[in-house]
Scaffold this motif. Structure first.
Motif, PDB file in Angstrom:
ATOM      1  N   SER A   7       0.837  -1.183   0.000  1.00 63.59           N
ATOM      2  CA  SER A   7       0.000   0.000   0.000  1.00 63.59           C
ATOM      3  C   SER A   7       0.877   1.240   0.000  1.00 63.59           C
ATOM      4  O   SER A   7       2.009   1.222   0.479  1.00 63.59           O
ATOM      5  CB  SER A   7      -0.949   0.024   1.203  1.00 63.59           C
ATOM      6  N   GLY A   8       0.328   2.310  -0.549  1.00 61.02           N
ATOM      7  CA  GLY A   8       1.039   3.570  -0.618  1.00 61.02           C
ATOM      8  C   GLY A   8       0.578   4.372  -1.813  1.00 61.02           C
ATOM      9  O   GLY A   8      -0.268   3.926  -2.589  1.00 61.02           O
ATOM     10  N   PRO A   9       1.119   5.551  -1.990  1.00 58.86           N
ATOM     11  CA  PRO A   9       0.680   6.419  -3.087  1.00 58.86           C
ATOM     12  C   PRO A   9       1.078   5.862  -4.442  1.00 58.86           C
ATOM     13  O   PRO A   9       2.148   5.272  -4.600  1.00 58.86           O
ATOM     14  CB  PRO A   9       1.387   7.747  -2.801  1.00 58.86           C
ATOM     15  N   GLY A  10       0.208   6.067  -5.419  1.00 61.23           N
ATOM     16  CA  GLY A  10       0.484   5.608  -6.765  1.00 61.23           C
ATOM     17  C   GLY A  10       1.189   6.637  -7.634  1.00 61.23           C
ATOM     18  O   GLY A  10       1.657   6.304  -8.723  1.00 61.23           O
ATOM     19  N   LEU A  11       1.271   7.864  -7.169  1.00 51.32           N
ATOM     20  CA  LEU A  11       1.894   8.937  -7.926  1.00 51.32           C
ATOM     21  C   LEU A  11       2.806   9.729  -7.005  1.00 51.32           C
ATOM     22  O   LEU A  11       2.386  10.161  -5.923  1.00 51.32           O
ATOM     23  CB  LEU A  11       0.830   9.855  -8.535  1.00 51.32           C
TER      24      LEU A  11
END
Length: 129
Positions: A7-11
């Motif tokens: 999990s985490g930011p995609g950008l």
């Protein structure tokens, strides 16, 4: 059955730090002899081992990424994390967490899917221009 979930930011914008978390269920990240790795695959390229954290908490890093990479863990949450600093568009990739044995850190130049017994589904991270 061990399951891993990234999990985490995609950008992420260039020069910023990418932070991803791997949540493990069905098994403990402190299990003896287990090594918990971060692996990525850029478009059109092969699997690249980034680093790992052992059941003891010791960390190991790819020489190519050591200066920008930090792996840590939170045993109370059964999670381990990846931080990759100073990102560029070349860091755009699918990022995986996975579990393997000691050979995965002894021979990090060789990355094969079957060296790891459990994988997350992977998460796409794009570094913008």
């Amino acid at each position: 059955q061990v399951q891993l979930q990234e999990s985490g930011p995609g950008l992420v914008e260039p020069s910023q730090t990418l932070s991803l978390t791997c949540t493990v269920s069905g098994g403990s990240i402190t299990t003896e002899y287990a090594y918990w790795s971060w692996i990525r695959q850029a478009p059109g390229k092969g699997l690249e081992w980034m680093g790992a954290i052992a059941s003891s908490g010791s960390t190991y890093y790819s020489p190519a990424l050591k200066s920008r990479t930090s792996i840590s863990r939170d045993t109370s949450k059964n999670q381990f994390t990846l931080q990759l600093s100073s990102v560029t568009p070349a860091d755009t990739a699918v990022y995986y967490c996975a579990r393997g044995g000691v050979h995965t850190i002894v021979l990090p130049a060789t990355v094969r899917r079957d060296e790891y017994d459990y994988w997350g589904q992977g998460t796409q991270v794009t570094v913008s221009s």
